[in-house]
Motif scaffolding. Structure first.
Motif, short mmCIF file in Angstrom:
data_model
loop_
_atom_site.label_atom_id
_atom_site.label_comp_id
_atom_site.label_asym_id
_atom_site.label_seq_id
_atom_site.Cartn_x
_atom_site.Cartn_y
_atom_site.Cartn_z
N UNK A 115 0.68 -1.18 0.14
CA UNK A 115 0.18 -0.11 0.00
C UNK A 115 0.93 1.06 -0.01
N UNK A 116 2.37 1.14 -0.15
CA UNK A 116 3.20 2.34 -0.12
C UNK A 116 2.89 2.89 -1.49
N UNK A 117 2.59 4.23 -1.59
CA UNK A 117 2.50 4.51 -2.85
C UNK A 117 3.05 6.33 -2.81
N UNK A 118 3.81 6.57 -1.86
CA UNK A 118 4.46 7.85 -2.09
C UNK A 118 5.49 8.25 -3.29
N UNK A 119 5.21 9.37 -3.59
CA UNK A 119 6.13 9.58 -4.70
C UNK A 119 7.23 10.76 -4.54
N UNK A 120 7.57 11.04 -3.37
CA UNK A 120 8.44 12.07 -3.27
C UNK A 120 9.98 11.58 -3.20
N UNK A 121 9.84 10.24 -2.70
CA UNK A 121 11.48 9.70 -2.33
C UNK A 121 11.54 8.70 -3.49
N UNK A 122 12.66 8.07 -3.56
CA UNK A 122 13.06 6.95 -4.70
C UNK A 122 12.01 5.70 -4.50
N UNK A 123 11.70 5.18 -5.55
CA UNK A 123 10.80 4.09 -5.62
C UNK A 123 11.62 2.87 -4.76
N UNK A 124 11.27 2.17 -3.86
CA UNK A 124 12.19 1.06 -3.28
C UNK A 124 11.62 -0.63 -3.50
N UNK A 125 10.75 -0.61 -4.60
CA UNK A 125 10.34 -1.88 -5.14
C UNK A 125 11.27 -2.88 -4.76
N UNK A 126 12.78 -2.41 -5.70
CA UNK A 126 13.93 -3.38 -5.62
C UNK A 126 14.92 -2.71 -5.10
N UNK A 127 15.12 -1.95 -4.17
CA UNK A 127 16.40 -1.41 -3.71
C UNK A 127 17.21 -2.58 -3.17
N UNK A 128 17.01 -3.48 -2.94
CA UNK A 128 18.03 -4.56 -2.72
C UNK A 128 18.68 -5.02 -3.78
N UNK A 129 18.33 -4.85 -4.97
CA UNK A 129 19.09 -5.17 -6.13
C UNK A 129 20.17 -4.06 -6.66
N UNK A 130 19.94 -2.92 -6.22
CA UNK A 130 20.81 -1.78 -6.45
C UNK A 130 22.23 -1.77 -6.02
N UNK A 131 23.08 -1.37 -6.61
CA UNK A 131 24.54 -1.36 -6.04
C UNK A 131 24.79 -0.52 -5.11
N UNK A 132 24.09 0.56 -5.15
CA UNK A 132 24.38 1.76 -4.27
C UNK A 132 23.17 2.45 -3.60
N UNK A 133 23.77 3.12 -2.54
CA UNK A 133 22.50 3.42 -1.68
C UNK A 133 22.98 5.15 -1.60
N UNK A 134 21.77 5.92 -1.51
CA UNK A 134 21.98 7.24 -1.39
C UNK A 134 22.93 8.00 -2.74
N UNK A 135 22.47 7.72 -3.87
CA UNK A 135 23.12 8.22 -5.28
C UNK A 135 24.74 7.73 -4.90
#
Lengths: 330, 149
Positions: free
Chosen positions: A263-283
């Motif tokens: 139910x999380x649909x916020x648009x202000x911050x980054x989409x976190x649907x697959x955050x664990x698959x990204x190499x880095x955090x916080x740009x």
């Protein structure tokens, strides 16, 4: 001796800086190769011209004032030399201008590009939107752009707040992201790899921590990645991660972030649907690990002062649960 | 930060010179939060009102004090104002309250949030829009909220 050694070391370091991760002199993409050729061509031509001028100057200085007998007969040949030098200069400058025009043409965007990705600069991260045709095909990620190798990718550059500039030196030239309009940039990688880029226009306190990774993969790998990103987030099987999901949805996190499938649909911050698959955090600030996720959530203003992520009060147990959940969002 | 029961600001808030009301950074953040959290969908993008009451007509249903505005955002109010307790950390609620107070204030504040990129639809925050747009007969007050103020 020591000075010589240190000097050699400095030269070696400076030269090694020209290849590897992030350099316009280490091009791996069509537009960047055009630009590198232009740089090398201009430097070579200007270098030769400079050497010739220095040789003539040295000859004139060394010639001395002694031999002044043939001034009058030389007047005409002097004039010829000056005219020849001016003509050569005009030809060289014109040739450089023409080659610069051709380079600009080479890095232009061909109209039927294989795919379009929208990149939206925000203080201080990159929102990356893939909108392919077909049902349920669009998805969103952050600070990481995956592209297939050997294909023209059209980037539509936008900004949400101030002027940013997108620069991945190994793949393409710089292009500004201006609020209220879209700029187009052609991105193309000739061989697979991870190319780092960063914001190249001062955009505020954390301008220096606004990196972007372009990950070029073989088309089959890219399709696999895109199919994975299109999926909604899986319901975690681990009880700790499940508790973390409940914390995420109950706390202010869900008001700014989206996790598709919840139910999380916020648009202000980054989409976190697959955050664990990204190499880095916080740009590009830290690698994505459970520990760095926990550090970021516990105190974002110490990790990256001035960013828009607020500190959400969490207990130690909640922090454990939520970082386990985030790490598991592959 | 204010404690959970009364919502009274901590002493450090006064020691710092009421930053949420007076400091341009916090007003700017409040302005961003105003659009990010969709306040405009009821109160109007420029604060002019719509389904919810206007901030620019010079009337305050619950008073212009920060504590009251924070309480309205945090806990909600009858007739449609939702509670943002679980959606925003309390510091962000204070920033947003500072911005709401700035656009509804009768006297412009010395500090101003960053300006809009699009056309202005009302006087800018540092001109005291509520003073200019003061409306002697406010509209949009729900009859259950008593006689018009």
């Amino acid at each position: 001796m020591r000075i010589v050694r240190n000097g050699l070391l400095a030269v070696a370091l400076a030269v090694s800086g020209c290849s590897g991760n992030q350099s316009a002199m280490d091009p791996d993409g069509g537009p960047a190769i055009h630009i590198a050729h232009l740089i090398i061509g201009i430097v070579a031509v200007c270098g030769v011209a400079w050497v010739l001028v220095m040789v003539m100057l040295a000859a004139a200085l060394l010639r001395g004032r002694g031999r002044t007998g043939r001034e009058i007969t030389n007047e005409r040949s002097l004039m010829r030399a000056v005219i020849a030098a001016v003509a050569v200069t005009v030809v060289i400058v014109a040739a450089l201008t023409v080659s610069s025009f051709f380079t600009t043409r080479g890095i232009g965007v061909p109209e039927p590009a294989a795919m379009t990705i929208t990149v939206r600069g925000q203080q201080w991260w990159w929102q990356v939107m893939y909108a392919d045709s077909g049902p349920n095909a669009s998805f969103e990620t952050a600070n990481e752009i995956h592209i297939p190798v050997g294909r023209d990718v059209r980037l539509e550059l936008q900004s949400a707040d101030v002027i940013h500039s997108f620069w991945v030196p190994s793949l393409a030239g710089k292009q500004d992201l201006v609020p209220g309009r879209s700029n187009i940039l052609l991105l193309r990688a000739e061989k697979p790899g991870i190319y780092r880029g960063q914001c190249a226009e001062f955009c505020g306190l954390q301008h220096g921590h606004m990196a972007v990774l372009v990950i070029a993969e073989a088309p089959a790998d890219y399709e696999r990645w895109a199919a994975g990103q299109r999926q909604t987030a899986l319901l975690p099987s681990n009880p700790e991660a499940l508790a973390g999901q409940a914390v995420f949805l109950g706390k202010p996190c869900a008001a700014c972030h989206t996790i598709r499938g919840t139910s999380a649909h916020g648009k202000t911050g980054p989409d976190l649907t697959h955050i664990g698959s990204r190499l880095t955090l916080a740009a590009g600030l830290v690698e994505t690990t459970r520990g760095s996720l926990a550090a970021w959530i516990a105190d974002p203003q110490t990790v990256k002062p001035g960013n828009n992520m607020p500190t959400v009060a969490l207990t130690g147990v909640e922090l454990q649960q939520i970082s386990t959940y985030m790490e598991g969002l592959k | 930060m204010p404690n959970e029961i009364s919502g009274a600001p901590p002493e450090s808030y006064f020691a710092l010179g009421k930053p949420y009301e007076t400091d341009a950074y916090n007003l700017s953040q409040g302005k961003r939060l105003y659009s990010w959290f969709g306040c405009g969908s009821c109160h109007g993008d420029d604060g002019r009102g719509g389904v919810g009451p206007s901030f620019l007509d010079g009337w305050w249903l619950y008073g212009p004090e920060m504590v009251s505005i924070v309480a309205s955002i945090r806990d909600g109010r009858p007739h449609g104002m939702p509670a943002f307790r679980d959606r925003m950390p309390i510091e962000q609620i204070w920033q947003l309250a500072g911005y709401v107070q700035a656009i509804g204030s009768y006297r412009p504040k010395v500090a101003a949030p960053s300006r809009n990129d699009d056309n202005q639809s009302r006087p800018a925050e540092n001109r005291g829009p509520a003073k200019i747009l003061f409306d002697p007969g406010p509209v949009g007050v729900h009859p259950d909220q008593g006689p018009s103020p």
